[in-house]
Scaffold this motif. Structure first.
Motif, PDB file in Angstrom:
ATOM      1  N   VAL A   1      -5.821  -2.200  -7.628  1.00  0.00           N
ATOM      2  CA  VAL A   1      -4.823  -2.592  -8.624  1.00  0.00           C
ATOM      3  C   VAL A   1      -3.420  -2.263  -8.121  1.00  0.00           C
ATOM      4  N   GLY A   2      -2.497  -3.187  -8.304  1.00  0.00           N
ATOM      5  CA  GLY A   2      -1.098  -2.949  -7.997  1.00  0.00           C
ATOM      6  C   GLY A   2      -0.249  -3.177  -9.231  1.00  0.00           C
ATOM      7  N   ILE A   3       0.794  -2.388  -9.383  1.00  0.00           N
ATOM      8  CA  ILE A   3       1.677  -2.481 -10.545  1.00  0.00           C
ATOM      9  C   ILE A   3       3.126  -2.580 -10.067  1.00  0.00           C
ATOM     10  N   GLY A   4       3.916  -3.403 -10.740  1.00  0.00           N
ATOM     11  CA  GLY A   4       5.312  -3.532 -10.361  1.00  0.00           C
ATOM     12  C   GLY A   4       6.195  -3.964 -11.508  1.00  0.00           C
ATOM     13  N   MET A   5       7.495  -3.855 -11.294  1.00  0.00           N
ATOM     14  CA  MET A   5       8.485  -4.209 -12.314  1.00  0.00           C
ATOM     15  C   MET A   5       9.657  -4.928 -11.663  1.00  0.00           C
ATOM     16  N   ASN A   6      10.129  -5.994 -12.310  1.00  0.00           N
ATOM     17  CA  ASN A   6      11.339  -6.696 -11.897  1.00  0.00           C
ATOM     18  C   ASN A   6      12.382  -6.616 -13.007  1.00  0.00           C
ATOM     19  N   VAL A   7      13.624  -6.331 -12.639  1.00  0.00           N
ATOM     20  CA  VAL A   7      14.750  -6.432 -13.564  1.00  0.00           C
ATOM     21  C   VAL A   7      15.822  -7.250 -12.843  1.00  0.00           C
ATOM     22  N   ILE A   8      16.224  -8.371 -13.445  1.00  0.00           N
ATOM     23  CA  ILE A   8      17.158  -9.290 -12.805  1.00  0.00           C
ATOM     24  C   ILE A   8      18.289  -9.627 -13.765  1.00  0.00           C
ATOM     25  N   ASN A   9      19.504  -9.573 -13.263  1.00  0.00           N
ATOM     26  CA  ASN A   9      20.677  -9.987 -14.026  1.00  0.00           C
ATOM     27  C   ASN A   9      21.274 -11.198 -13.321  1.00  0.00           C
ATOM     28  N   ASP A  10      21.278 -12.342 -13.998  1.00  0.00           N
ATOM     29  CA  ASP A  10      21.702 -13.594 -13.382  1.00  0.00           C
ATOM     30  C   ASP A  10      22.812 -14.219 -14.215  1.00  0.00           C
ATOM     31  N   LYS A  11      23.966 -14.460 -13.580  1.00  0.00           N
ATOM     32  CA  LYS A  11      25.106 -15.063 -14.266  1.00  0.00           C
ATOM     33  C   LYS A  11      25.425 -16.408 -13.642  1.00  0.00           C
ATOM     34  N   LEU A  12      25.714 -17.386 -14.489  1.00  0.00           N
ATOM     35  CA  LEU A  12      26.084 -18.722 -14.036  1.00  0.00           C
ATOM     36  C   LEU A  12      26.991 -19.354 -15.077  1.00  0.00           C
ATOM     37  N   GLY A  13      28.266 -19.556 -14.741  1.00  0.00           N
ATOM     38  CA  GLY A  13      29.207 -20.139 -15.693  1.00  0.00           C
ATOM     39  C   GLY A  13      29.262 -19.322 -16.976  1.00  0.00           C
TER      40      GLY A  13
ATOM     41  N   SER B   1      19.308  -7.745  -8.663  1.00  0.00           N
ATOM     42  CA  SER B   1      17.917  -7.492  -9.028  1.00  0.00           C
ATOM     43  C   SER B   1      17.474  -6.106  -8.574  1.00  0.00           C
ATOM     44  N   LEU B   2      16.551  -5.544  -9.329  1.00  0.00           N
ATOM     45  CA  LEU B   2      15.900  -4.275  -8.999  1.00  0.00           C
ATOM     46  C   LEU B   2      14.408  -4.481  -9.171  1.00  0.00           C
ATOM     47  N   SER B   3      13.644  -4.121  -8.165  1.00  0.00           N
ATOM     48  CA  SER B   3      12.200  -4.255  -8.267  1.00  0.00           C
ATOM     49  C   SER B   3      11.518  -3.075  -7.590  1.00  0.00           C
ATOM     50  N   PHE B   4      10.349  -2.731  -8.096  1.00  0.00           N
ATOM     51  CA  PHE B   4       9.529  -1.720  -7.434  1.00  0.00           C
ATOM     52  C   PHE B   4       8.065  -2.010  -7.738  1.00  0.00           C
ATOM     53  N   HIS B   5       7.205  -1.610  -6.815  1.00  0.00           N
ATOM     54  CA  HIS B   5       5.772  -1.796  -7.020  1.00  0.00           C
ATOM     55  C   HIS B   5       5.003  -0.779  -6.187  1.00  0.00           C
ATOM     56  N   PHE B   6       3.748  -0.552  -6.566  1.00  0.00           N
ATOM     57  CA  PHE B   6       2.933   0.446  -5.871  1.00  0.00           C
ATOM     58  C   PHE B   6       1.454   0.194  -6.173  1.00  0.00           C
TER      59      PHE B   6
ATOM     60  N   GLU C   1       0.811  -1.216   0.000  1.00  0.00           N
ATOM     61  CA  GLU C   1       0.000   0.000   0.000  1.00  0.00           C
ATOM     62  C   GLU C   1       0.847   1.269   0.000  1.00  0.00           C
ATOM     63  N   VAL C   2       2.126   1.153  -0.370  1.00  0.00           N
ATOM     64  CA  VAL C   2       3.026   2.289  -0.531  1.00  0.00           C
ATOM     65  C   VAL C   2       3.908   2.001  -1.732  1.00  0.00           C
ATOM     66  N   PHE C   3       4.639   3.011  -2.190  1.00  0.00           N
ATOM     67  CA  PHE C   3       5.657   2.755  -3.207  1.00  0.00           C
ATOM     68  C   PHE C   3       6.818   2.045  -2.528  1.00  0.00           C
ATOM     69  N   SER C   4       7.165   0.873  -3.024  1.00  0.00           N
ATOM     70  CA  SER C   4       8.213   0.057  -2.409  1.00  0.00           C
ATOM     71  C   SER C   4       9.205  -0.381  -3.467  1.00  0.00           C
ATOM     72  N   ALA C   5      10.504  -0.202  -3.185  1.00  0.00           N
ATOM     73  CA  ALA C   5      11.561  -0.585  -4.125  1.00  0.00           C
ATOM     74  C   ALA C   5      12.627  -1.378  -3.382  1.00  0.00           C
ATOM     75  N   ALA C   6      13.276  -2.291  -4.084  1.00  0.00           N
ATOM     76  CA  ALA C   6      14.341  -3.100  -3.480  1.00  0.00           C
ATOM     77  C   ALA C   6      15.448  -3.346  -4.496  1.00  0.00           C
ATOM     78  N   VAL C   7      16.679  -3.249  -4.037  1.00  0.00           N
ATOM     79  CA  VAL C   7      17.860  -3.578  -4.835  1.00  0.00           C
ATOM     80  C   VAL C   7      18.606  -4.682  -4.100  1.00  0.00           C
ATOM     81  N   LEU C   8      18.882  -5.780  -4.797  1.00  0.00           N
ATOM     82  CA  LEU C   8      19.512  -6.937  -4.166  1.00  0.00           C
ATOM     83  C   LEU C   8      20.718  -7.396  -4.966  1.00  0.00           C
TER      84      LEU C   8
END
Length: 313
Positions: free
Chosen positions: A89-101, A77-82, A54-61
């Motif tokens: 209605v809630g809206i959010g976005m995920n952006v993830i960069n994942d490296k393996l070998g 990862s970077l994500s935010f939603h509100f 119920e607030v604008f929430s963002a996270a960087v991991l």
């Protein structure tokens, strides 16, 4: 030392870029990124979580897994939603960069949820995810079991693969329960166990948690997450977190057959939290790495000068 054991030791030394999970004695490939602090990054696995705070929430991991092993998983990862006003209605976005070998996958997903009130305290959200990922493979990065295989001459440069996911999320002020499938489409994915691309398996996630008010200055939250992947053993994480004075969180987590973790989170400012988790490997790979580090920054903005009812999830 028999010949079979010698071959196994040599293979472990040579394949420095490739790790498979070992859970209850069975190996299988890592596909979706893992998170120890999943309770603060819930939208990455369940789109129905979007707008639930119920607030604008963002996270960087940032997560560095199996430190000391070249080519081990690294995830940012970077994500935010509100919420959208009072529409449910809630809206959010995920952006993830994942490296393996030799692989790198960049995810970008839009999430939308719709919440209905089921009682004076309960809310049930339905969520959908739509987006995609870019898969890249550079076989020059690594040493492999079958280097003469033709597959190692076939690099992939930012191949687009669509994503479509869904989830349900029920919550009250103290309890939450969710189920989700982050991606319903069975597209290509890098498989670190067979050292090749393969059809991605569906991942089913379940999450649950409850907050107990021990006293005015202490809250206790046990929580758990389970991941079911066809053809692989059940993955199960359990955690226990204690929140002191609504500012400092200390916790412990255990991933069945894989690792145990210590968690720490502190409210630096009214709207900013910094969290850290350290995973100590308990599986067969504990002798080949010095653990996993994960750092998360969480930022929340409410209408007005102060969060009205900060939640522990």
């Amino acid at each position: 030392m028999n010949q079979e054991l010698i071959r196994r030791v040599l293979r472990m030394r040579a394949v420095v870029f490739i790790f498979g999970f070992v859970i209850m004695g069975t190996s299988y490939a890592q596909q979706d990124p893992n998170y120890t602090q999943y309770m603060y990054n819930t939208m990455s696995i369940n789109p129905a979580y979007a707008g639930s705070k119920e607030v604008f929430s963002a996270a960087v991991l940032s997560r560095s897994q199996w430190v000391g092993v070249e080519g081990a998983p690294k995830t940012q990862s970077l994500s935010f939603h509100f919420p959208v006003n009072y529409s449910g209605v809630g809206i959010g976005m995920n952006v993830i960069n994942d490296k393996l070998g030799p692989s790198q996958e960049v995810y970008f997903d839009g999430n939308i949820s719709y919440t209905v009130r089921t009682s004076t305290r309960g809310n049930l959200a339905f969520g959908m995810r739509l987006g995609g990922r870019l898969l890249s493979l550079d076989w020059s990065k690594g040493i492999y079991k079958n280097p003469n295989d033709v597959v190692f001459n076939q690099n992939i440069n930012s191949k687009f693969l669509p994503t479509l996911g869904a989830g349900l999320y029920y919550h009250t002020a103290k309890f939450y329960l969710g189920i989700s499938v982050p991606n319903l489409l069975r597209t290509e994915h890098y498989n670190d166990f067979i050292e090749s691309t393969a059809t991605e398996r569906l991942h089913y996630f379940g999450i649950i948690g409850y907050v107990f008010d021990v006293n005015d200055n202490l809250k206790f939250k046990p929580s758990a997450i389970t991941k079911v992947v066809s053809g692989a053993p059940l993955s199960f994480d359990a955690s226990a977190n204690f929140l002191f004075y609504d500012k400092v969180t200390l916790g412990f987590a255990y991933r069945w057959g894989d690792s145990m973790s210590g968690l720490f989170d502190i409210k630096v400012f009214e709207n900013l939290n910094i969290g850290y988790a350290y995973d100590l490997t308990t599986s067969n790979y504990r002798n080949y790495n010095s653990g996993t580090h994960e750092v998360i920054l969480r930022f929340e903005v409410a209408k007005g000068t102060k969060l009205k009812s900060p939640r522990f999830f």
